[in-house]
Enzyme design. Structure first.
Site, PDB file in Angstrom:
ATOM      1  N   ASP A  20      11.112  45.286 110.732  1.00  9.91           N
ATOM      2  CA  ASP A  20      12.176  45.488 111.465  1.00  9.91           C
ATOM      3  C   ASP A  20      12.096  44.191 112.372  1.00  9.91           C
ATOM      4  O   ASP A  20      13.067  43.260 112.556  1.00  9.91           O
ATOM      5  CB  ASP A  20      12.577  46.616 112.212  1.00  9.91           C
ATOM      6  CG  ASP A  20      12.472  47.698 111.352  1.00  9.91           C
ATOM      7  OD1 ASP A  20      13.311  48.004 110.865  1.00  9.91           O
ATOM      8  OD2 ASP A  20      11.565  48.532 111.500  1.00  9.91           O
ATOM      9  N   GLU A 251      10.181  44.104 103.535  1.00 11.22           N
ATOM     10  CA  GLU A 251      11.262  43.056 103.259  1.00 11.22           C
ATOM     11  C   GLU A 251      10.744  41.630 103.305  1.00 11.22           C
ATOM     12  O   GLU A 251      11.108  40.769 102.401  1.00 11.22           O
ATOM     13  CB  GLU A 251      12.336  43.231 104.056  1.00 11.22           C
ATOM     14  CG  GLU A 251      13.045  44.590 104.079  1.00 11.22           C
ATOM     15  CD  GLU A 251      14.482  44.471 103.979  1.00 11.22           C
ATOM     16  OE1 GLU A 251      15.106  43.733 104.593  1.00 11.22           O
ATOM     17  OE2 GLU A 251      15.061  45.403 103.519  1.00 11.22           O
TER      18      GLU A 251
HETATM   19  O1  TRH Z   1       5.682  46.120 107.834  1.00 12.61           O
HETATM   20  P1  TRH Z   1       6.839  46.513 106.632  1.00 12.61           P
HETATM   21  O2  TRH Z   1       6.449  47.445 106.059  1.00 12.61           O
HETATM   22  O3  TRH Z   1       7.914  46.559 107.399  1.00 12.61           O
HETATM   23  C1  TRH Z   1       9.388  47.225 107.086  1.00 12.61           C
HETATM   24  C2  TRH Z   1       9.612  48.334 108.064  1.00 12.61           C
HETATM   25  O4  TRH Z   1       8.961  49.526 107.642  1.00 12.61           O
HETATM   26  C3  TRH Z   1      10.988  48.833 107.966  1.00 12.61           C
HETATM   27  O5  TRH Z   1      11.413  49.962 108.639  1.00 12.61           O
HETATM   28  C4  TRH Z   1      11.541  48.829 106.502  1.00 12.61           C
HETATM   29  O6  TRH Z   1      12.849  49.333 106.573  1.00 12.61           O
HETATM   30  C5  TRH Z   1      10.984  47.772 105.954  1.00 12.61           C
HETATM   31  O7  TRH Z   1       9.817  47.273 105.903  1.00 12.61           O
HETATM   32  C6  TRH Z   1      11.678  47.879 104.468  1.00 12.61           C
HETATM   33  O8  TRH Z   1       7.123  45.144 105.733  1.00 12.61           O
HETATM   34  P2  TRH Z   1       7.487  43.907 106.060  1.00 12.61           P
HETATM   35  O9  TRH Z   1       8.952  43.724 105.906  1.00 12.61           O
HETATM   36  O10 TRH Z   1       6.972  43.082 105.044  1.00 12.61           O
HETATM   37  O11 TRH Z   1       6.874  43.429 107.186  1.00 12.61           O
HETATM   38  C7  TRH Z   1       5.640  42.787 107.716  1.00 12.61           C
HETATM   39  C8  TRH Z   1       5.797  41.683 108.680  1.00 12.61           C
HETATM   40  O12 TRH Z   1       4.445  41.526 109.231  1.00 12.61           O
HETATM   41  C9  TRH Z   1       6.506  40.244 107.971  1.00 12.61           C
HETATM   42  O13 TRH Z   1       7.104  39.709 109.134  1.00 12.61           O
HETATM   43  C10 TRH Z   1       4.931  39.641 107.802  1.00 12.61           C
HETATM   44  C11 TRH Z   1       4.060  40.236 109.092  1.00 12.61           C
HETATM   45  N1  TRH Z   1       2.789  39.861 108.802  1.00 12.61           N
HETATM   46  C12 TRH Z   1       2.186  39.065 109.392  1.00 12.61           C
HETATM   47  O14 TRH Z   1       2.661  38.243 110.261  1.00 12.61           O
HETATM   48  N2  TRH Z   1       0.670  38.814 109.659  1.00 12.61           N
HETATM   49  C13 TRH Z   1       0.012  39.485 108.473  1.00 12.61           C
HETATM   50  O15 TRH Z   1      -1.314  39.409 108.497  1.00 12.61           O
HETATM   51  C14 TRH Z   1       0.630  40.407 107.838  1.00 12.61           C
HETATM   52  C15 TRH Z   1      -0.215  41.167 106.795  1.00 12.61           C
HETATM   53  C16 TRH Z   1       2.014  40.684 107.954  1.00 12.61           C
END
Ligand code: TRH
Length: 360
Positions: A20, A251
């Protein structure tokens, strides 16, 4: 637009994990740095944003970071400026007084929805919904076709990637997934493979959770498994680029995997009654057009198992991994072809800014 710095207010409530905040931040950044918008991001959980944007102070209720004004949700009481757009991330309910401001100034009012490749998204994108303050709110659906809201893509994201690639000598596998017992089996398969593999588990939470698996312990003893420390979101693309195969989730990491051009699996956010499966299938059915048939069969079976649709025997699971890895250049090419299609779509923020122009 008359104003040289269109004012955009973005509201985000962190439900869980990082997505989010991650999507809200990416949207804020693109609007502020590429389209000269004066963006204020109101967020209800600064520590989550700070985890992916370390320049953000989790304890500071109001700050300017990378051209975005970041405010704690509770501070959203008064504004002197008039917004051209108000965006609610993922149906978060905005405070009542903001609705009054919207009623008065009639900015473009959007509910920014979750990303899906399903066909219905085309019909629902920009669907109006009359609110009880007498103003129309629109549903903004990102998506994979011209009739949807497009995808978040920065201008600096290069279309060009190195096209010459060989079969790597060792598989460097990145895993940023949800905790689930299924990983016990895939870790076991990776241990049993006949080629060299190194597995990098992203984030301590997942790494620690995987330690309960006997297959984790076996991989650990062989020096095959590592903790991949969290990097800032700004470095995330480079991180993905340093691996051969990716497992991503949610996402935002899912989108970035597509932009990386690297072969990947999507561990989709699980929903009750397997409601996530149509979403998963809709996405891969678009991508599989670019896959040779045998790679499609192997990938689909593994992807379905990872996401709870089917169970595979150890032998079949191993055979599928073998098929994909031994034809890595073709697998990689399929993802590069898909990536090329994505660049043919207008970006979500280009579309959004165009709508703001029309509305003003
Ligand atoms: O963390 P997520 O599972 O997040 C979301 C939320 O759970 C939300 O509520 C749900 O609706 C959605 O998933 C489907 O996965 P996401 O979207 O990939 O987000 C991870 C974020 O973390 C992304 O912006 C990338 C960041 N990130 C970093 O900046 N550095 C890192 O080392 C990693 C592993 C991720």
């Amino acid at each position: 637009m008359e104003n040289h710095h269109p004012v955009v207010w973005i509201f985000c409530r962190v439900i869980d994990n990082f997505g989010d905040a991650g999507i809200a931040w990416r949207l804020s950044q693109i609007l502020a740095t590429e389209f000269d918008c004066a963006v204020t991001l109101y967020i209800d959980h600064l520590p989550t944003l700070s985890a992916i944007v370390p320049d953000i102070q989790a304890s500071s209720k109001e700050q300017n970071v990378h051209q975005v004004r970041v405010k704690d949700w509770d501070l959203s009481i008064e504004e002197n400026s008039i917004p051209q757009a108000v965006i609610e991330m993922f149906a978060c309910e905005i405070p009542h007084h903001i609705r009054t401001i919207i009623q008065k100034h009639q900015p473009l009012w959007l509910n920014w929805e979750y990303l899906s490749a399903e066909d219905w998204v085309e019909d629902c994108h920009m669907m109006p919904s009359l609110q009880n303050n007498g103003v129309v709110k629109y549903f903004y659906f990102m998506g994979f076709t011209h009739k949807t809201g497009g995808l978040l893509r920065e201008k600096h994201l290069s279309f060009h990637l190195p096209t010459l690639f060989r079969q790597p000598e060792k598989m460097r596998l990145f895993c940023f997934a949800y905790d689930n017992p299924i990983w016990q089996h895939h870790l076991q398969t990776w241990n049993d493979l006949s080629w060299n593999i190194e597995i990098f588990i992203a984030g301590e939470t997942l790494y620690n959770a995987f330690q309960r698996f006997t297959s984790f312990q076996a991989a650990f003893q062989q020096g095959k498994i590592h903790l991949q420390a969290f990097v800032p979101q700004a470095d995330f693309d480079d991180l993905l680029q340093s691996f051969d195969v990716l497992i991503v989730r949610g996402e935002d990491s899912f989108m970035r995997a597509q932009y990386s051009g690297k072969p990947f699996f999507w561990h989709i956010y699980p929903q009750e009654e397997q409601a996530h499966l149509p979403k998963l299938n809709a996405f891969w059915n678009r991508v599989y057009h670019h896959f040779p048939e045998n790679l499609k069969i192997a990938h689909q079976a593994l992807s379905d198992e990872l996401n709870g649709a089917i169970c595979l025997t150890d032998e079949v699971r191993q055979n599928h991994w073998h098929t994909l890895w031994t034809q890595y250049p073709a697998w990689h090419q399929a993802h590069l072809n898909w990536r090329k299609k994505l660049f043919e779509l207008p970006s979500a923020v280009e579309k959004l800014v165009f709508m703001m122009t029309k509305n003003s």
